[in-house]
Write a protein that holds these residues in place. Sequence first.
Motif, PDB file in Angstrom:
ATOM      1  N   ILE A 173       1.824   6.410  16.682  1.00 39.87           N
ATOM      2  CA  ILE A 173       3.289   6.586  16.214  1.00 39.87           C
ATOM      3  C   ILE A 173       4.095   7.160  17.316  1.00 39.87           C
ATOM      4  CG2 ILE A 173       5.157   7.628  14.667  1.00 39.87           C
ATOM      5  CD1 ILE A 173       3.004   7.676  12.281  1.00 39.87           C
ATOM      6  N   CYS A 174       3.552   8.296  17.577  1.00 36.00           N
ATOM      7  CA  CYS A 174       4.252   9.117  18.761  1.00 36.00           C
ATOM      8  C   CYS A 174       3.286   9.906  19.557  1.00 36.00           C
ATOM      9  CB  CYS A 174       5.570   9.614  18.300  1.00 36.00           C
ATOM     10  SG  CYS A 174       5.158  10.900  17.111  1.00 36.00           S
TER      11      CYS A 174
ATOM     12  N   ALA B  74      -0.425   9.208  14.049  1.00 35.58           N
ATOM     13  CA  ALA B  74      -0.891   8.026  13.950  1.00 35.58           C
ATOM     14  C   ALA B  74      -0.752   7.456  12.497  1.00 35.58           C
ATOM     15  CB  ALA B  74      -2.093   7.815  14.615  1.00 35.58           C
ATOM     16  N   ALA B  75      -0.792   6.322  12.125  1.00 37.96           N
ATOM     17  CA  ALA B  75      -0.781   5.486  10.743  1.00 37.96           C
ATOM     18  C   ALA B  75      -1.846   4.626  10.965  1.00 37.96           C
ATOM     19  CB  ALA B  75       0.598   5.025  10.514  1.00 37.96           C
ATOM     20  N   HIS B  76      -2.144   3.905   9.635  1.00 36.94           N
ATOM     21  CA  HIS B  76      -3.089   3.023   9.730  1.00 36.94           C
ATOM     22  C   HIS B  76      -2.783   1.566   9.961  1.00 36.94           C
ATOM     23  CE1 HIS B  76      -6.574   5.272   7.751  1.00 36.94           C
ATOM     24  NE2 HIS B  76      -5.603   5.602   6.636  1.00 36.94           N
ATOM     25  N   ASP B  77      -1.506   1.209   9.768  1.00 37.43           N
ATOM     26  CA  ASP B  77      -0.822   0.138  10.035  1.00 37.43           C
ATOM     27  C   ASP B  77       0.114  -0.059  11.225  1.00 37.43           C
ATOM     28  OD1 ASP B  77      -0.189  -2.609   8.747  1.00 37.43           O
ATOM     29  OD2 ASP B  77       1.766  -1.776   9.107  1.00 37.43           O
ATOM     30  N   GLU B  78      -0.046  -1.004  12.020  1.00 40.60           N
ATOM     31  CA  GLU B  78       0.896  -0.945  13.394  1.00 40.60           C
ATOM     32  C   GLU B  78       2.214  -1.115  13.130  1.00 40.60           C
ATOM     33  OE1 GLU B  78      -0.810  -5.070  12.745  1.00 40.60           O
ATOM     34  OE2 GLU B  78      -1.514  -3.074  12.505  1.00 40.60           O
TER      35      GLU B  78
ATOM     36  N   ALA C 173       3.603   1.989  11.748  1.00 44.39           N
ATOM     37  CA  ALA C 173       3.680   2.981  12.913  1.00 44.39           C
ATOM     38  C   ALA C 173       4.949   2.840  13.708  1.00 44.39           C
ATOM     39  CB  ALA C 173       2.424   2.822  13.720  1.00 44.39           C
ATOM     40  N   ALA C 174       5.631   1.357  13.901  1.00 44.83           N
ATOM     41  CA  ALA C 174       6.383   1.038  14.717  1.00 44.83           C
ATOM     42  C   ALA C 174       7.655   1.425  14.080  1.00 44.83           C
ATOM     43  CB  ALA C 174       6.453  -0.562  14.888  1.00 44.83           C
ATOM     44  N   ILE C 175       7.879   1.404  12.923  1.00 41.42           N
ATOM     45  CA  ILE C 175       9.075   1.862  11.969  1.00 41.42           C
ATOM     46  C   ILE C 175       9.162   3.218  12.087  1.00 41.42           C
ATOM     47  CG2 ILE C 175      10.415   1.957   9.721  1.00 41.42           C
ATOM     48  CD1 ILE C 175      10.511  -0.503  11.050  1.00 41.42           C
TER      49      ILE C 175
ATOM     50  N   GLN D  73       0.784  -1.191   0.022  1.00 40.33           N
ATOM     51  CA  GLN D  73       0.040   0.019  -0.109  1.00 40.33           C
ATOM     52  C   GLN D  73       0.768   1.296  -0.057  1.00 40.33           C
ATOM     53  OE1 GLN D  73      -0.408  -2.609   1.977  1.00 40.33           O
ATOM     54  NE2 GLN D  73      -2.611  -3.011   2.360  1.00 40.33           N
ATOM     55  N   SER D  74       1.902   1.250   0.583  1.00 39.70           N
ATOM     56  CA  SER D  74       2.935   2.455   0.913  1.00 39.70           C
ATOM     57  C   SER D  74       4.167   2.488   0.349  1.00 39.70           C
ATOM     58  CB  SER D  74       2.876   2.769   2.333  1.00 39.70           C
ATOM     59  OG  SER D  74       3.303   1.655   3.248  1.00 39.70           O
ATOM     60  N   TYR D  75       4.600   1.062  -0.213  1.00 39.60           N
ATOM     61  CA  TYR D  75       5.923   1.127  -0.673  1.00 39.60           C
ATOM     62  C   TYR D  75       6.920   1.118   0.607  1.00 39.60           C
ATOM     63  CZ  TYR D  75       3.944   2.199  -5.329  1.00 39.60           C
ATOM     64  OH  TYR D  75       2.690   2.152  -6.319  1.00 39.60           O
ATOM     65  N   GLU D  76       6.628   0.828   1.605  1.00 41.58           N
ATOM     66  CA  GLU D  76       7.471   0.992   2.697  1.00 41.58           C
ATOM     67  C   GLU D  76       7.826  -0.169   3.215  1.00 41.58           C
ATOM     68  OE1 GLU D  76       6.531   4.454   5.925  1.00 41.58           O
ATOM     69  OE2 GLU D  76       4.642   3.878   5.084  1.00 41.58           O
ATOM     70  N   LEU D  77       9.042  -0.484   3.681  1.00 39.78           N
ATOM     71  CA  LEU D  77       9.644  -1.596   4.422  1.00 39.78           C
ATOM     72  C   LEU D  77       9.358  -1.570   5.862  1.00 39.78           C
ATOM     73  CD1 LEU D  77      13.148  -1.422   2.377  1.00 39.78           C
ATOM     74  CD2 LEU D  77      11.238  -2.618   1.860  1.00 39.78           C
ATOM     75  N   ILE D  78       9.000  -2.600   6.390  1.00 41.27           N
ATOM     76  CA  ILE D  78       8.473  -2.889   7.793  1.00 41.27           C
ATOM     77  C   ILE D  78       8.999  -4.191   8.416  1.00 41.27           C
ATOM     78  CG2 ILE D  78       6.363  -1.441   7.718  1.00 41.27           C
ATOM     79  CD1 ILE D  78       4.933  -4.107   7.305  1.00 41.27           C
ATOM     80  N   GLY D  79       8.984  -4.178   9.534  1.00 48.37           N
ATOM     81  CA  GLY D  79       9.379  -5.414  10.136  1.00 48.37           C
ATOM     82  C   GLY D  79      10.940  -5.346  10.858  1.00 48.37           C
ATOM     83  N   PRO D  80      11.436  -6.491  11.694  1.00 49.77           N
ATOM     84  CA  PRO D  80      12.552  -6.476  12.451  1.00 49.77           C
ATOM     85  C   PRO D  80      13.855  -6.244  11.493  1.00 49.77           C
ATOM     86  CG  PRO D  80      11.579  -8.735  12.157  1.00 49.77           C
ATOM     87  CD  PRO D  80      10.558  -7.696  11.718  1.00 49.77           C
ATOM     88  N   LEU D  81      13.766  -6.486  10.233  1.00 46.21           N
ATOM     89  CA  LEU D  81      14.932  -6.245   9.409  1.00 46.21           C
ATOM     90  C   LEU D  81      15.210  -4.782   9.292  1.00 46.21           C
ATOM     91  CD1 LEU D  81      14.545  -8.802   6.461  1.00 46.21           C
ATOM     92  CD2 LEU D  81      16.186  -9.018   8.561  1.00 46.21           C
TER      93      LEU D  81
END
Length: 259
Positions: free
Chosen positions: A226-227, A189-193, A196-198, A154-162
């Motif tokens: 987010i914060c 805030a963002a839609h996706d948790e 938001a964490a990244i 949806q956002s072309y963003e990289l997420i997760g522990p990597l």
Amino acid sequence: MSRDARWKALLDLLVERGRLDVEEAAAELEVSAATIRRDFDQLAAQQMLVRTRGGAVVHGVSYELPLRYKTARNASEKQRIAAAVADLLAPGEAVGLTGGTTTTEVARALAVRGDLTSGTPALTVVTNALNIANELAVRPQFKIVLTGGVARPQSYELIGPLADGVLFQITLDVAVLGVVALDVTHGAAAHDEAEAAINRLLCERAERVVVAADSSKLGRRAFARICAVDTVDTLVTDTAADPELVRGFEEAGLRVLTV
């Protein structure tokens, strides 16, 4: 009208109204009802809307258009905001850019800034957004650091522990944050948790945080925080922002720039 343009128009109408009938959409876009039915079926198959008898509705409060369909919404406001944000960044700084349409415009504004045409590097840009890295990678004066992670379509963003692994190893002068909602009480805030964490981690690694958000995002809430608002140093928004909301952010300690 191409299929992509038609789909974008349909999704924009759907977000604005919450519900669309086939005949209504066909009249607005000046195409046949059969074309709209086919479009609705194909968009429903991609989980971008919910098909109903005779029309379609959005998914609900967490509904999110993919980035490629959001680019033209409030485009002039986003470009003004982006230019103002770019002016806040100094040559040689390490800058974090989250994903989103407004932060993409920030990247484009940085790319054409006259005083950033040379340097070793002129800027270091850290991002988890594939499209932003792609826009800036052709600029040899910029050092581009991509976080790694799993791509979010949806956002072309990289997420997760990597992505976490890279961000824990760096520090930033400034993080430029794109948001879907910013509220004095509930924060950014963002839609996706996972997204938001990244974004939260980018803020934690930065000396200062700038939120780039058009006025439609202000005073709103979204699912994933987010914060807190006191994490944000500067808010850059457009002149259509509600003065009461602006005053509330200023009273919370933010520097607010309206452009």
